[in-house]
Design a protein around this motif. Structure first.
Motif, short mmCIF file in Angstrom:
data_model
loop_
_atom_site.label_atom_id
_atom_site.label_comp_id
_atom_site.label_asym_id
_atom_site.label_seq_id
_atom_site.Cartn_x
_atom_site.Cartn_y
_atom_site.Cartn_z
N LYS A 171 28.99 40.03 57.49
CA LYS A 171 29.34 39.54 56.15
C LYS A 171 27.90 40.16 54.90
O LYS A 171 28.27 39.69 53.69
CB LYS A 171 30.10 38.12 55.19
N TRP A 172 26.88 39.82 55.64
CA TRP A 172 25.81 39.50 55.44
C TRP A 172 24.88 41.12 56.04
O TRP A 172 23.73 41.59 55.19
CB TRP A 172 24.86 38.50 55.53
N LYS A 173 25.93 42.33 55.89
CA LYS A 173 26.12 43.51 56.50
C LYS A 173 24.58 44.20 56.03
O LYS A 173 23.58 45.12 55.70
CB LYS A 173 26.46 44.13 57.12
N ASN A 174 24.98 44.46 54.56
CA ASN A 174 24.45 45.02 53.25
C ASN A 174 23.48 44.58 53.00
O ASN A 174 22.58 45.17 51.88
CB ASN A 174 24.98 44.83 51.57
N ALA A 175 22.55 43.52 53.34
CA ALA A 175 21.32 42.85 52.47
C ALA A 175 20.51 43.56 53.38
O ALA A 175 20.77 43.15 54.46
CB ALA A 175 21.35 41.11 53.08
N PRO A 176 19.52 44.00 53.08
CA PRO A 176 17.70 43.82 53.85
C PRO A 176 17.62 43.00 54.24
O PRO A 176 17.54 41.73 54.36
CB PRO A 176 17.02 44.75 52.89
N VAL A 177 17.44 42.51 55.94
CA VAL A 177 16.63 41.86 56.89
C VAL A 177 15.19 41.72 57.05
O VAL A 177 14.72 42.79 57.50
CB VAL A 177 17.77 42.32 58.17
N LEU A 178 15.01 40.59 56.04
CA LEU A 178 13.37 40.70 55.67
C LEU A 178 12.91 40.07 56.82
O LEU A 178 11.13 40.56 57.69
CB LEU A 178 12.70 40.03 54.16
N GLY A 179 13.34 39.34 57.73
CA GLY A 179 12.47 38.40 58.25
C GLY A 179 12.84 37.56 59.41
O GLY A 179 14.78 37.29 59.18
N ASN A 190 16.84 45.13 63.63
CA ASN A 190 15.94 44.54 62.40
C ASN A 190 14.21 44.87 63.16
O ASN A 190 13.52 43.91 62.77
CB ASN A 190 16.52 43.98 61.58
N GLU A 191 14.33 45.63 63.81
CA GLU A 191 12.24 46.07 64.27
C GLU A 191 11.91 45.55 62.98
O GLU A 191 10.39 45.72 63.55
CB GLU A 191 12.41 47.64 65.08
N THR A 192 12.37 46.28 61.87
CA THR A 192 11.22 46.20 60.63
C THR A 192 10.93 45.35 60.24
O THR A 192 9.75 44.37 59.35
CB THR A 192 11.30 47.45 59.70
N ALA A 193 11.50 44.06 60.43
CA ALA A 193 11.43 42.96 59.89
C ALA A 193 10.10 42.38 60.19
O ALA A 193 9.51 42.07 61.78
CB ALA A 193 12.84 41.93 60.48
#
Length: 455
Positions: A171-179, A190-193
């Motif tokens: 349900k959170w798939k549309n949010a950028p993963v920042l960390g 999410n290798e760029t987190a």
């Protein structure tokens, strides 16, 4: 608008607080509010004030169209003390470490459990009381208090930070993963987190606290760390490491980080091992105080569920959910109204119907004494596949066979049918096994792999 539950009428709130005055944006001194059945007592201390003010500001910004300014720090949906403490700690750090910079961060911790489920973990309730938080958990933002559904909100916010969880729920798939800061297995996403930390430690809060202190000590001027937050951190590490005494789980990172936190707390004059064992004993006693809970509460108190992809073009996803219960199946049956097997499955069916789950797995654990009086840990796996959510009866039969075979054929489990397995209905199975470490971290990948290969 309902203050305690924060059930917000968007239009009303937008009109009322779209342009808050300075004194609306921050909380005044803590006060006791006692009026009607929704009465709360505002918590004492800087940590409670910060948490409450942050929640208020978030709920003001949402109808004002400022959701994009917010980072949501979220743990897993099981909502244990580790997950809660890690999320609160990192949200506090993100906000305070950037407060005097040109790019201040608005961050809030989200507990992915409902408000009424928080007290199903007595250790959390005790830890929050010790941290002098407001009654009714009104300082905390829970999943049922979000002003819109996560799928929609995820598109609007700045992003999310995952703690004590390696991958965002669907349900959170549309949010950028920042960390990501986690002590589970790295899923390679999410290798760029940044930060992106995976390390095997007893408590994820260890990793969050260590990163916080490392960054804090590099700042030109350190921000204030309230003693209530420091004590919450120590409690989370203590309960996950058995007071730093569990040699299999406890790492040097757990010990050194706990020492660093202790030295900044009001307990700085205490011996580390003594204090951590005292915390573990107090919180552990609370954690075990579940005898008054019924089966439904036991099923939902530590529930983790999400959608899993399959190769099937007919059913590309199925809902998979896990509960962890510290009672045997026989003991759980005694907690039902009729104290019979059929009632256990009736209650389980009512719960999973509400969560939209296709496959539910209850992981039970308990101890018995052998003939020499030595305690022996026993685990059970309860598997149920429904046919009324995303899959029909034929698919449910086939999916059940697939998952059952995965459990039966896992050599490390040596699973045996439960003593009443012959009385179970269609697409139900219960096993016992003695692999002591085979909790959700072990069983979930086995079942997910089976589901992802089901066609």
């Amino acid at each position: 608008m309902k203050v305690k539950g924060f059930l917000v009428n968007a239009a009303l709130l937008a009109g009322a607080v779209a342009s808050p005055t300075p004194d609306q944006a921050v909380l005044r001194q803590p006060t006791s509010v006692k009026s009607g059945h929704n009465a709360i007592e505002t918590g004492e201390g800087h940590f409670s004030q910060w948490s409450r003010a942050t929640k208020r500001e978030f709920l003001i910004d949402w109808p004002a169209g400022r959701s994009a300014e917010w980072t949501i720090v979220q743990g897993n949906e099981g909502g244990d003390l580790d997950s809660m403490a890690a999320a609160l700690t990192w949200a506090y750090h993100l906000e305070h470490s950037t407060a005097n910079t040109s790019n201040p961060v608005k961050a809030i911790a989200l507990l992915q459990t409902s408000t009424d489920a928080l007290d199903l973990r007595p250790e959390n309730k005790l830890a929050l009381e010790n941290a002098r938080m407001s009654t009714g958990h009104s300082d905390l933002l829970t999943i049922d208090e979000l002003p819109e559904d996560p799928e929609t909100l995820a598109k609007d916010i700045k992003g999310i930070v995952l703690v004590d969880h390696p991958i965002a729920l669907r349900k959170w798939k549309n949010a950028p993963v920042l960390g990501i800061i986690d002590h589970h297995q790295d899923r390679g996403v999410n290798e760029t987190a940044e930060p992106r930390i995976f390390e095997k430690v007893a408590s994820c809060t260890t990793l969050v606290a260590r990163q916080m202190l490392d960054e804090l000590e590099k700042l030109p001027e350190e921000y204030h760390l309230p003693h209530e937050l420091l004590e919450l951190i120590l409690g989370a590490i203590a309960i996950d490491s058995d007071g730093l005494t569990d040699e299999e789980k406890t790492t040097e990172a757990d010990r050194t980080t706990a020492q660093r936190i202790l030295e900044r707390s009001n307990w700085r004059k205490s011996d580390l091992d003594d204090k951590m064992q005292d915390l573990d004993e107090d919180l552990g006693d609370a954690k075990k105080d579940l005898d008054g809970m019924g089966l439904r509460d036991l099923l939902r108190r530590d529930w983790k569920g999400d959608l899993v992809d399959t190769p099937s073009p007919r059913t590309p996803t199925v809902g998979l959910g896990f509960s962890s219960i510290p009672y045997s199946m026989d003991e759980q049956i005694k907690k039902t109204e009729f104290e019979e097997l059929f009632d256990w499955f009736a209650i389980e069916a009512a719960w999973t119907a509400g969560t939209g789950t296709d496959i539910s797995v209850a992981l039970n654990k308990y101890k018995i004494k052998d003939k020499h009086g030595k305690k022996q840990k026993i685990r059970e796996i309860v598997l149920v596949v429904r046919s009324d959510v995303r899959i029909d009866q034929d698919q449910a039969d086939d999916l059940f066979k697939t998952v059952k075979a995965a459990i039966d054929n896992e050599p490390t489990l040596k699973a045996k049918p439960w003593h009443k397995a012959g009385e179970l209905g269609r697409n139900r199975m219960v096993w016992t096994h003695e692999r002591s470490d085979a909790g959700r971290k072990v069983i979930r990948p086995i079942i997910e792999k089976a589901v992802m290969s089901w066609d």
